[in-house]
Design a protein around this motif. Structure first.
Motif: not given
Length: 596
Positions: A372-383
């Motif tokens: 979940q943390k990795e997914n949140e990090l990917q979403v943040a990087l995409a934003k």
């Protein structure tokens, strides 16, 4: 004994080989695309019915389900809604009972598409069900068609932006798969949406692209559809006389292919076209043909039978779910009894298993948190990446506004200051200044509109640019009636497009050249030539004005601005001029070899 085993093995091998050959034959027949087939629907029905029997004979589930699906599609072209639904439901049962998820996802989407004229609510229900299954399994061979069909549903409801979104998603997958037979569907769907948006030229281009591919693969039903669709575009433009020949080309093909829905719709369009032309006899003739087809296709009894089949199917599904739940409850009850029987004798083992389960659960929970943390990090990087791109876009826009509008607004401010000083002695000169400032402000507003025009497009077609240049020349004619203007466009690439940056800079260079010729050259004739070949461009602006000595270094900011714009789009820019012999400005793609 050994001889007996050899005979048994040989018999088994022959049976296995025969079955494999039968399966291959069944799959190849089911792979026939109904719409692309040159066979009539009656012939297709016989072929698929025989294929169904062959699949049932060897109990080949996938072949049985695909045969049912193809029969349903064929009955759909015959406008037999009852049999279409019945065979689709049979196919769905086969696919779901045998865990054939890609086939089930595809068929749910096809069922939704087939019901679009009868019941939009049910159509969206089945379409969403198929789309969800396809996206979960990432079945790209299903997603490309389902996205396109879902776009059709959105278009029929007037949701054109949503329709374009799904059409483009479908086209991207078709191109990724290099699936040539899927391209005409995407092109035709995009054309329909653009036509409704009023972009008729782009709509026709996409329909002709679709028709060209369908002619190559001999998709007769699709060719008939494209003729009708091109006619629809002309109807939308208010050109019924131009539309009628396209409808008339569609009818014999649809009749030969026994494509009844298309015949019904084309008769309706012909009736409307003749009505608009006030040819009442012809309008009534085609309306009567349309009414006959409509009555035969959309009878109340057929609608009731389709609804009954759907209810029967859903009832069966619910009954199956109840049976499954009962089986699960019985199994759980049996499990509880077994646990009670051995509970005291295996207490220690249960504690150990509980501890192991707890450790596994804890570890899995930690792993899920990490994911979940990795997914949140990917979403943040995409934003962040998206924000950076938006910021870059804003910077480009602000630079463009500053370069094109800032200097002119500064001039207006200075002129207003001078005007304020001159008010001491009111006279004609002040009035002339006010008129000049008003005209300059109008020019500024037009340039702002040009910039916004380019900003609102991902790309600028050759037609868009040509229309913009013609509008510029029309304004120039109004301001200077003595000067003759000419535009020459040679286009061997019908679908050539500029990027937004290229388009606005090419337009600005032409605009600057024409304005300079009018203001300073005293030209009697101004000619703009453009040639597109091999996806490269060459543009020449000629005038027969007084020219100037370019070596004197007094060319001003206009030429330097044109040179800078050419550099920004990586294009060659040249200017040649001679005193009293006119000026020639050349703009072309790098390494251009076009002759004019």
């Amino acid at each position: 004994m050994k001889h007996y085993y050899c005979l048994a093995f040989a018999f088994f091998l022959s049976v296995y080989t025969l079955s494999a050959q039968e399966i291959q034959k069944i799959d190849s027949i089911n792979a026939i695309l109904v719409q692309n087939s040159s066979l009539k629907t009656d012939s297709l029905l016989v072929i698929f019915e025989n294929n169904l029997k062959a699949a049932q004979k060897i109990d080949y589930k996938k072949g049985i389900g695909e045969s049912y699906k193809n029969l349903a599609t064929t009955y759909g072209y015959e406008a037999n809604g009852e049999k279409r639904v019945a065979y689709n439901l049979k196919a769905i049962r086969i696919f779901e009972e045998n865990d054939l998820k890609p086939q089930a996802a595809n068929l749910y989407g096809e069922m939704g598409y087939g019901m679009k004229r009868d019941n939009m609510e049910r159509a969206e229900y089945y379409m969403n069900k198929g789309l969800k299954m396809a996206e979960e399994g990432n079945y790209k061979e299903v997603l490309d068609r389902t996205y396109n069909n879902y776009g059709v549903l959105k278009e029929m409801q007037g949701q054109l932006d949503s329709a374009l979104y799904f059409y483009k998603k479908g086209l991207a997958i078709v191109e990724e798969r290099k699936y040539t037979k899927g391209l005409p569907y995407s092109y035709s769907n995009l054309a329909g949406a653009y036509g409704q948006m009023g972009n008729f030229d782009l709509a026709r281009d996409y329909f002709y692209k679709a028709k060209a591919i369908r002619e190559e693969i001999n998709d007769r039903k699709g060719i008939a559809e494209n003729f009708t669709q091109i006619g629809e575009v002309y109807m939308a433009e208010g050109k019924p006389a131009v539309a009628i020949p396209f409808f008339e080309k569609s009818l014999p093909i649809a009749r030969k292919e026994d494509y009844r829905f298309l015949m019904q719709y084309t008769y309706q369009q012909l009736s409307e076209a003749f009505k608009q032309m006030q040819q009442t006899d012809s309008a009534l003739y085609y309306f009567e043909k349309y009414a006959v087809f409509k009555d035969s296709i959309n009878s109340l009894e057929t609608t009731k039978q389709i609804a009954a089949l759907e209810i029967e199917f859903e009832t069966e599904q619910k009954e199956n779910q109840i049976l499954e739940q009962r089986a699960q409850l019985a199994e759980k009850d049996l499990e509880v009894r077994r646990k009670n029987t051995y509970v005291y004798g295996s207490l220690g083992l249960a504690i150990i298993l509980g501890l192991l389960g707890y450790l596994i659960y804890t570890r899995q929970k930690q792993k899920n948190r990490q994911l979940q943390k990795e997914n949140e990090l990917q979403v943040a990087l995409a934003k962040i990446e998206t924000q950076n791109r938006l910021e870059e876009q804003r910077l480009r826009i602000s630079r463009d506004l500053h370069d094109n509008i800032g200097s002119q607004l500064t001039f207006i401010i200075i002129s207003l200051d001078n005007l304020n000083y001159m008010l001491k002695d009111t006279g004609q000169e002040i009035k002339d200044r006010i008129v000049a400032i008003s005209s300059f402000t109008s020019v500024t507003i037009n340039e702002l509109r040009d910039t916004v025009w380019a900003m609102n497009k991902e790309s600028i077609s050759l037609i868009d640019l040509k229309n913009r240049i013609e509008a510029l020349i029309d304004k120039a004619r109004e301001s200077n009636a003595k000067t003759q203007f000419e535009i020459q466009l040679q286009d061997s690439e019908k679908h050539f497009e500029f990027s937004a940056l290229e388009g606005i800079n090419v337009y600005r260079i032409i605009q600057e050249a024409v304005n300079n010729a009018l203001k300073y050259a005293a030209a009697q004739t101004i000619c703009v030539k453009m040639k597109i070949s091999d996806f490269k461009y060459k543009i020449v602006i000629l005038d027969d004005g007084i020219g100037f000595d370019i070596n004197e270094g007094k060319s001003g900011y206009g030429i330097s601005n044109m040179q800078k714009r050419a550099n920004d789009i990586d294009a060659d820019f040249k200017i040649s001029t001679t005193v009293n012999k006119g000026t020639k400005i050349l703009l072309q793609s790098k390494l251009e070899k076009i002759t004019m």
